[in-house]
Structure formats: C-alpha cells, structure tokens
Design an enzyme around this catalytic site. Structure first.
Site, PDB file in Angstrom:
ATOM      1  N   GLU A 121       7.568   7.935  -1.988  1.00 29.29           N
ATOM      2  CA  GLU A 121       8.767   7.142  -2.231  1.00 29.29           C
ATOM      3  C   GLU A 121       9.603   7.753  -3.356  1.00 29.29           C
ATOM      4  OE1 GLU A 121       7.140   2.698  -1.006  1.00 29.29           O
ATOM      5  OE2 GLU A 121       6.377   3.653  -2.821  1.00 29.29           O
ATOM      6  N   ALA A 160       0.863   4.872  -6.326  1.00 28.32           N
ATOM      7  CA  ALA A 160       0.722   3.881  -7.390  1.00 28.32           C
ATOM      8  C   ALA A 160      -0.755   3.793  -7.776  1.00 28.32           C
ATOM      9  CB  ALA A 160       1.232   2.526  -6.918  1.00 28.32           C
ATOM     10  N   GLU A 220      -0.308   2.832   2.427  1.00 27.44           N
ATOM     11  CA  GLU A 220      -0.500   1.491   1.871  1.00 27.44           C
ATOM     12  C   GLU A 220      -1.200   0.510   2.814  1.00 27.44           C
ATOM     13  OE1 GLU A 220       2.953   3.238  -0.456  1.00 27.44           O
ATOM     14  OE2 GLU A 220       2.287   3.218   1.636  1.00 27.44           O
ATOM     15  N   GLY A 258       3.659   5.722  -3.485  1.00 27.04           N
ATOM     16  CA  GLY A 258       4.743   5.746  -4.462  1.00 27.04           C
ATOM     17  C   GLY A 258       5.242   7.148  -4.754  1.00 27.04           C
TER      18      GLY A 258
END
Length: 256
Positions: A111, A63, A126, A108
């Site tokens: 993911e 992200a 993260e 992300g």
C-alpha cells in the site's frame, strides 16, 4: 529512537524506513516518524523524494502483526486511519515520490509503495490474517491494476514477484537489487532537473483528475496549465528554448 532517516543528495531527499530487524514493519511509531520525515523536507531545495527500506530483505513487510494482534475494534480503526492519513499525505505531497522497493512489499508495504527490484515481492495478505487491507489497498490497487486483478490479489492473498508486478502495472521498472538505487537516483535526478513548479502542477493535475469525469479533469489541468504562465520557469524555459540557451531555474520555488 527514530525509525525513519532522511539523507539529502543534491536536490533529492532519500527517506529510509529504518527497522530492518522487523523487516521495516509499520507500527504507530514508524508511521509517526514517516509523517514527521516528510513534514521536515525543505521543499524550497528538494525537488524529488526517494522512499525506501533499510537492509536488503524488505521495503516494508506490512503492518506490525505484533502491534495489531491485541487491538480492539476502535484501536484497529484508529490504526487504519493513521496509516491512511500518512499515506494520503505522501500521495498528495507536492514533490514527486519514488518508491525504491528493495525486498518485501506486503500489506501495508504494498500500500505504501504502489511505485520500483528483482528481489521484490508484492502482495496483500491481509485476508489470511482475518482482516482487510487497512491503508488504502482496496482502493489504490484497483486504480493501478484494474478491478479484476485487484480483486484477485486481495481475495487470494497471493504474493507476486517483481516481474509479474511489472506486467500488471503495479511497478514502473524492475532492476537487479545491486543496481536499484543507482537507477532510482538517475530517475530522481532527471526529475529534479526539470522546472519544479511545472512538475508539482503535473502531480497535482494527475492526482486530482484521476477520480473526476474527463470534462472536470481537463478543467483542473487547464487551471494549472494557466498558472504556469506566471512563473519564472515558464518565462526562462521558453526564452531559452527560442534562443537555444540553457535555462537557469530559480532555487526557491515561488510563483513569480
């Protein structure tokens, strides 16, 4: 400007996250474009989707930290929901989706992938930024590699290379970068040649059954198995098997 492009090759759609200068990092605009790209795919002609990132460095580096750095609690929660909504839509997309991971797949990106090159690096970094994975990383990772390994990767924020990702079951195959798309397209075209309704039903059965007790999961399979017997593909496929002729599947995927 669109951050996601779609190319159709035969019965395969290649969806590319196109933000290479930012290593294809995910921000709200990219997620919105990704959602729109999947919604625009013609499911009557496309039978398999390949998802990849532009450039030769990154699939999705995570992200966008610049976007997240000034978010409030409410904005952070909304960003997490947006990512989860888009990823759930891809996960439940009726067609098979193959992630061709051509570089960094972090946060992300990991993911989004959780499917793919010897140049790839995977991880959930993260906690080093003071946040949790927000797009399903704490949930899908454990389902793919087991609770212990998922906790190790998430708690430590360590990155792993493609060979280790293969060993623990995070990816299905590893190829040299120059051979990645060739091999991904071979798999995608092989999937695309099979009976489309049966392939869709298999994806639905696997996705819905994985979180259910086995007695409920097999009931999902039984229903979808039965549904296949109302399709052209089943009639044509079995008749051609018995007569040793080549099946002629319908171009439009309807249950009749």
């Amino acid at each position: 400007m669109s951050f996601v492009t779609t190319e159709i090759q035969g019965a395969v759609a290649i969806v590319t996250i196109d933000r290479p200068k930012a290593l294809n990092a995910l921000n709200p605009e990219v997620l919105a474009d990704l959602k729109a790209a999947f919604e625009a795919i013609d499911q009557n002609t496309v039978r398999c989707v390949v998802l990849t990132g532009a450039g030769d460095k990154s699939f999705v580096a995570g992200a966008d930290i610049g976007s997240m750095s000034t978010m409030t609690k409410a904005e952070g929660e909304a960003f997490g929901k947006l990512g989860n909504d888009v990823f759930l839509e891809i996960e439940s997309f009726p067609l098979p989706v193959i992630a061709a991971v051509n570089g960094f797949a972090l946060g992300g990106g990991n993911e989004l992938a959780m499917s793919c090159s010897d140049n790839a690096v995977f991880g959930q970094p993260e906690v080093g930024l003071g946040i949790t994975p927000g797009f399903g990383g704490t949930q899908r990772l454990a389902r793919l590699v087991g609770m212990g390994m998922a906790k190790q990767l998430v708690y430590s924020a360590l990155n792993i290379k493609a060979d280790e990702a293969l060993r623990i079951g995070l990816v299905n195959a590893v190829y040299p970068q120059a051979e990645l798309m060739e091999n991904v397209m071979k798999l995608a075209n092989k999937i695309a040649k099979n009976a489309p309704i049966a392939v869709r039903h298999c994806k639905k059965a696997i996705n819905e059954g994985i979180s259910k007790p086995i007695n409920e999961a097999v009931a999902v399979e039984e229903k979808l198995f039965g549904d296949c017997f109302e399709t052209h593909d089943q009639v044509e496929g079995m008749q051609c098997f018995l007569s040793r002729e080549k099946p002629k599947p319908k171009a439009v995927f309807t249950n009749n």
